[in-house]
Design a protein around this motif. Structure first.
Motif, PDB file in Angstrom:
ATOM      1  N   SER A 114       0.811  -1.217   0.000  1.00 44.30           N
ATOM      2  CA  SER A 114       0.000   0.000   0.000  1.00 44.30           C
ATOM      3  C   SER A 114       0.848   1.272   0.000  1.00 44.30           C
ATOM      4  CB  SER A 114      -0.914   0.013   1.226  1.00 44.30           C
ATOM      5  OG  SER A 114      -0.137   0.049   2.382  1.00 44.30           O
ATOM      6  N   GLU A 115       2.175   1.102   0.036  1.00 42.49           N
ATOM      7  CA  GLU A 115       3.049   2.261   0.172  1.00 42.49           C
ATOM      8  C   GLU A 115       2.927   3.234  -1.002  1.00 42.49           C
ATOM      9  OE1 GLU A 115       4.892   4.312   2.715  1.00 42.49           O
ATOM     10  OE2 GLU A 115       4.504   2.204   3.154  1.00 42.49           O
ATOM     11  N   GLY A 116       2.629   2.720  -2.200  1.00 44.71           N
ATOM     12  CA  GLY A 116       2.512   3.562  -3.382  1.00 44.71           C
ATOM     13  C   GLY A 116       1.424   4.605  -3.239  1.00 44.71           C
ATOM     14  N   GLU A 117       0.528   4.409  -2.274  1.00 42.02           N
ATOM     15  CA  GLU A 117      -0.568   5.352  -2.077  1.00 42.02           C
ATOM     16  C   GLU A 117      -0.099   6.721  -1.610  1.00 42.02           C
ATOM     17  OE1 GLU A 117      -3.397   3.326   0.390  1.00 42.02           O
ATOM     18  OE2 GLU A 117      -3.547   1.704  -1.081  1.00 42.02           O
ATOM     19  N   VAL A 118       1.139   6.782  -1.135  1.00 41.76           N
ATOM     20  CA  VAL A 118       1.679   8.093  -0.754  1.00 41.76           C
ATOM     21  C   VAL A 118       1.644   9.018  -1.958  1.00 41.76           C
ATOM     22  CG1 VAL A 118       3.780   9.304  -0.079  1.00 41.76           C
ATOM     23  CG2 VAL A 118       3.101   7.217   1.102  1.00 41.76           C
ATOM     24  N   LEU A 119       1.944   8.459  -3.121  1.00 41.97           N
ATOM     25  CA  LEU A 119       1.973   9.279  -4.331  1.00 41.97           C
ATOM     26  C   LEU A 119       0.606   9.484  -4.952  1.00 41.97           C
ATOM     27  CD1 LEU A 119       5.180   7.786  -5.887  1.00 41.97           C
ATOM     28  CD2 LEU A 119       4.878  10.141  -5.174  1.00 41.97           C
ATOM     29  N   THR A 120      -0.210   8.429  -4.977  1.00 42.67           N
ATOM     30  CA  THR A 120      -1.464   8.513  -5.722  1.00 42.67           C
ATOM     31  C   THR A 120      -2.692   8.703  -4.840  1.00 42.67           C
ATOM     32  OG1 THR A 120      -1.560   6.129  -5.630  1.00 42.67           O
ATOM     33  CG2 THR A 120      -0.675   7.098  -7.641  1.00 42.67           C
ATOM     34  N   GLY A 121      -2.570   8.362  -3.557  1.00 47.39           N
ATOM     35  CA  GLY A 121      -3.741   8.354  -2.689  1.00 47.39           C
ATOM     36  C   GLY A 121      -4.186   9.734  -2.246  1.00 47.39           C
ATOM     37  N   ALA A 122      -5.111   9.747  -1.299  1.00 43.21           N
ATOM     38  CA  ALA A 122      -5.649  10.988  -0.755  1.00 43.21           C
ATOM     39  C   ALA A 122      -4.599  11.650   0.145  1.00 43.21           C
ATOM     40  CB  ALA A 122      -6.911  10.678   0.047  1.00 43.21           C
TER      41      ALA A 122
END
Lengths: 359, 203
Positions: A114-122
């Motif tokens: 889930s770490e990639g969510e830093v870039l794409t997430g809220a």
């Protein structure tokens, strides 16, 4: 650094009791074998939380009522996390210490799916990312964060009630402003250090990525100018807050902007223009830069990388791997032995149906 | 009847005791069970003495109508003591905070117990705390010492009271927070140490 790890009734892992040496550990195994559970156990010991679930009881092996994980660090600290009558318990050297002291005992840097969510997430993902960074550097910040949360909750309730006593509201705004100024200063300092670390790392790794610009975006935008400035901005927003019955400004609205810088100096949001592979490479670079920031402050984190080679171009990965640092303790899981054939590894582990063995 | 299963009368005496003990602050199920089994082993005399002591505090003690402290007479021994300095009032959250301050012998004035703190989350506002009653006591007072806890609610309560009291020309002071005296830096938790550093003063 971790020197010893044991786990009982944790996930699908068989009773585990192993020495863990310094250096780079590769943990191979098929999906569902228990590789991630191994990293999860270490993460749980270090942070008292799981990166897979907010419900700690999920970590109990099927058919058991509680689990226990234990480790020893190079500083000869014994950390322990277990479930007792359904409640999470933590110990440092057999005693329940403050959470800040527990967090300081085994600093970790962790990459998960889930770490990639830093870039794409809220934005909330990026606030969490910043706060993890802040806490890694300054465990004391935990008190500031909880004080801010508390002050904000008080103000929220007051505003929600509809009729607002101006003296009470100004008291909670005051408490909010003081904690907000402290929290913003911590986040700003961290982003500055991270930004410098990232620039250095990207240049050394030569990943074929454009220059990256990190910028902390505080709310209110005056937040880094001190308590008086925050208080002023919060007071200005007060009429609107009363009207809408909710707080509108404060670090709960902060964000971190992450942009590519083009040749002409123009910048674009990474999340809109980067490919999946580029995002993954940059996400990892951010994490490793965080590790370097910690090292710069004489904190030696254990680096946990879960299934890091998935979706990542092998060329980029091998460049990053050489930079991860020989002197850090790293545990990396993978389901693809071929990727690792030409990379330097100090220790190899195999996980099969929950059984962990060397080799 | 199914609905009777959890009523007190249907519980055996031991489960009833465990349940009552576990309702006390800081006592979980496990501690409650341990205490209950301990009480099962004490002599009947000891059990009666304990039960009586509990009933007695309920029958013989009440809140002082002036300051809210716990007392067996009206007004309490602090409020009725002619030796105490009536120009100073120390405001605390709970009655059990008073003995701690008394032991220091640094405060010879009066007390006011709020019986709580401001907490919008729990619906406790100035009215629930009886702030008006404190304000009514301020004639002839020249200093109010706010000794609420250093947590967010205690701080909010202190700030709130300060805003009401200061305009009356009365000195308002707050307890200082930091490291325990005689405490060793090595053994002070990081949060306290951090706060002590943040609130450090020049020498």
């Amino acid at each position: 650094m971790l020197t010893h790890l044991s786990a009982t009734a944790f996930r699908n892992l068989e009773a585990l009791d192993v020495e863990v040496g310094p250096g780079r550990h590769l943990i191979l195994g098929t999906n569902g074998a228990g590789k991630t559970s191994l990293l999860e156990a270490i993460y749980l010991l270090a942070t008292t939380r799981s990166f897979r679930t907010p419900r700690i009881a999920d970590c109990v092996r099927h058919g058991e009522s509680s689990f226990r994980v234990l480790c020893e660090t190079a500083e000869r600290q014994k950390l322990e996390v277990f479930l007792d009558a359904g409640q999470r318990e933590r110990r440092v050297n057999g005693e329940r210490t403050s959470l800040a002291d527990h967090l300081a005992a085994l600093p970790v840097v962790c990459w998960t799916a889930s770490e990639g969510e830093v870039l794409t997430g809220a934005p909330t993902e990026r606030r969490r990312f910043m706060d993890r960074g802040v806490l890694g550097l300054r465990p004391v910040a935990l008190e500031v964060m909880s004080r801010y949360r508390h002050a904000l909750d008080g103000k929220k309730e007051l505003l929600k009630s509809g009729w607002v006593d101006p003296v009470q509201l100004s008291v909670w705004t005051d408490l909010q402003a003081r904690a907000a100024a402290e929290l913003s200063a911590l986040r700003a300092t961290y982003v500055e250090q991270l930004s410098a670390g990232l620039a250095e790392l990207l240049e050394a790794a030569d990943l074929g990525l454009p220059e990256v610009k990190l910028k902390y975006r505080p709310s209110p935008s005056e937040a880094i100018d001190g308590v008086e400035a925050v208080r002023g901005a919060l007071e200005q927003a007060q009429a609107k807050e009363i009207e809408l019955k909710q707080p509108l400004l404060g670090p709960q609205r902060d964000d971190l902007s992450i942009r590519w810088v083009g040749r002409e100096g123009e910048s674009r949001a990474v999340k809109r223009v980067a490919s999946a592979g580029e995002r993954k490479a940059l996400g990892l670079a951010l994490l490793l830069a965080h590790g370097q920031v910690l090292q710069g402050r004489n904190v030696e984190p254990v680096v946990l990388l879960d299934d890091v080679d998935a979706e990542l171009d092998p060329e980029r990965w091998s460049r990053l791997w050489t930079l991860v640092g020989r002197h850090l303790q790293i545990l990396v899981t993978s389901a693809r032995p071929a990727v690792w054939e030409h990379l330097e590894i100090d220790h190899r582990w195999q996980v099969e149906s929950g059984r962990v063995r060397r080799g | 009847m199914l609905s009777d299963v959890n009523t007190p009368s249907s519980l055996d005496p031991l489960s009833k005791l465990v349940r009552e003990l576990s309702r006390l602050p800081g006592i979980g199920q496990k501690t409650a069970a341990r205490l209950a089994h301990h009480l099962l082993r004490v002599t009947e005399d000891d059990a009666r003495t304990l039960a009586q002591a509990i009933v007695e505090v309920k029958e013989k003690l009440f809140h002082c109508e002036v300051c809210n402290s716990i007392t067996d007479r009206q007004p309490c021994s602090y409020c009725s003591d002619p030796e105490r300095d009536r120009t100073k009032i120390c405001v605390v959250e709970e009655p059990f905070n008073i003995p701690a301050i008394e032991r220091t012998r640094e405060h010879q004035g009066l007390y006011h117990v709020l019986l709580g703190t401001l907490s919008p989350q729990r619906g406790i506002g100035p009215r629930e705390l009886g702030v008006d009653r404190l304000m009514d006591r301020l004639t002839g007072v020249d200093e109010v010492i706010l000794a609420t806890n250093p947590d967010v609610e205690g701080e909010a309560t202190a700030l709130y009271l300060a805003r009401l009291i200061k305009p009356k020309g009365i000195r308002v002071s707050r307890l200082a927070f930091g490291m325990p005296v005689g405490g060793d830096i090595e053994f002070t938790d990081e949060v306290t140490l951090g706060r002590s550093l943040a609130g450090r003063r020049a020498l």
